[in-house]
Design a protein around this motif. Structure first.
Motif, PDB file in Angstrom:
ATOM      1  N   THR A  50      -9.050  -4.676  -3.380  1.00 19.52           N
ATOM      2  CA  THR A  50      -9.495  -5.116  -2.094  1.00 19.52           C
ATOM      3  C   THR A  50      -9.147  -6.599  -1.960  1.00 19.52           C
ATOM      4  O   THR A  50      -8.946  -6.982  -0.698  1.00 19.52           O
ATOM      5  CB  THR A  50     -11.037  -5.236  -2.270  1.00 19.52           C
ATOM      6  OG1 THR A  50     -11.462  -5.976  -3.608  1.00 19.52           O
ATOM      7  CG2 THR A  50     -11.746  -3.809  -2.199  1.00 19.52           C
ATOM      8  N   ARG A  54      -7.278  -7.586   1.520  1.00 18.66           N
ATOM      9  CA  ARG A  54      -7.348  -8.669   2.227  1.00 18.66           C
ATOM     10  C   ARG A  54      -6.252  -9.601   2.596  1.00 18.66           C
ATOM     11  O   ARG A  54      -6.011 -10.211   3.723  1.00 18.66           O
ATOM     12  CB  ARG A  54      -8.474  -9.610   1.439  1.00 18.66           C
ATOM     13  CG  ARG A  54      -9.101 -10.717   2.154  1.00 18.66           C
ATOM     14  CD  ARG A  54     -10.021 -10.473   3.120  1.00 18.66           C
ATOM     15  NE  ARG A  54      -9.476 -10.367   4.606  1.00 18.66           N
ATOM     16  CZ  ARG A  54     -10.071  -9.922   5.521  1.00 18.66           C
ATOM     17  NH1 ARG A  54     -11.348  -9.936   5.544  1.00 18.66           N
ATOM     18  NH2 ARG A  54      -9.525  -9.661   6.853  1.00 18.66           N
ATOM     19  N   VAL A  66     -12.838  -3.984   4.405  1.00 16.78           N
ATOM     20  CA  VAL A  66     -11.720  -4.198   3.650  1.00 16.78           C
ATOM     21  C   VAL A  66     -11.570  -3.047   2.650  1.00 16.78           C
ATOM     22  O   VAL A  66     -10.283  -2.568   2.382  1.00 16.78           O
ATOM     23  CB  VAL A  66     -11.649  -5.654   2.959  1.00 16.78           C
ATOM     24  CG1 VAL A  66     -10.630  -5.664   1.982  1.00 16.78           C
ATOM     25  CG2 VAL A  66     -11.591  -6.740   4.044  1.00 16.78           C
TER      26      VAL A  66
END
Length: 98
Positions: A50, A54, A66
């Motif tokens: 993640t 991002r 995300v």
């Protein structure tokens, strides 16, 4: 080379399953998902993916989307590594890949 491809494929497989599991818990746990222990544990496993998603996604992507972006990235990378592994095995011979 084959060992590197196997390790990369395994890491991507674990990441993909973790993201899929977190998505399933997102649906099943509902509003109380942030207090769910298993949702938090899977979130820690998925943290590298993640964070990567991002970093490379535009700012218009909302934080709740995300993990889906990370799942797409992991899926594309998994397919790329699998194709590279197939090409490598065809180059060196199928017998050497076992």
């Amino acid at each position: 080379m084959l060992l590197f491809l196997n390790i990369a494929q395994l890491l991507l497989y674990i990441g993909g399953l973790g993201l899929a599991g977190q998505g399933l818990l997102y649906v099943l746990a509902g509003q109380g998902r942030h207090t769910n222990l298993f949702y938090q544990l899977i979130g820690m496993v998925n943290k590298p993916w993640t964070l990567l998603a991002r970093l490379i996604s535009p700012k218009q992507i909302v934080d709740s989307q995300v993990p889906f972006v990370a799942f797409c990235i992991v899926g594309i990378l998994y397919i790329a590594v699998t194709l590279a592994k197939i090409e490598h095995c065809l180059t060196i011979g199928i017998e050497a890949c076992q």
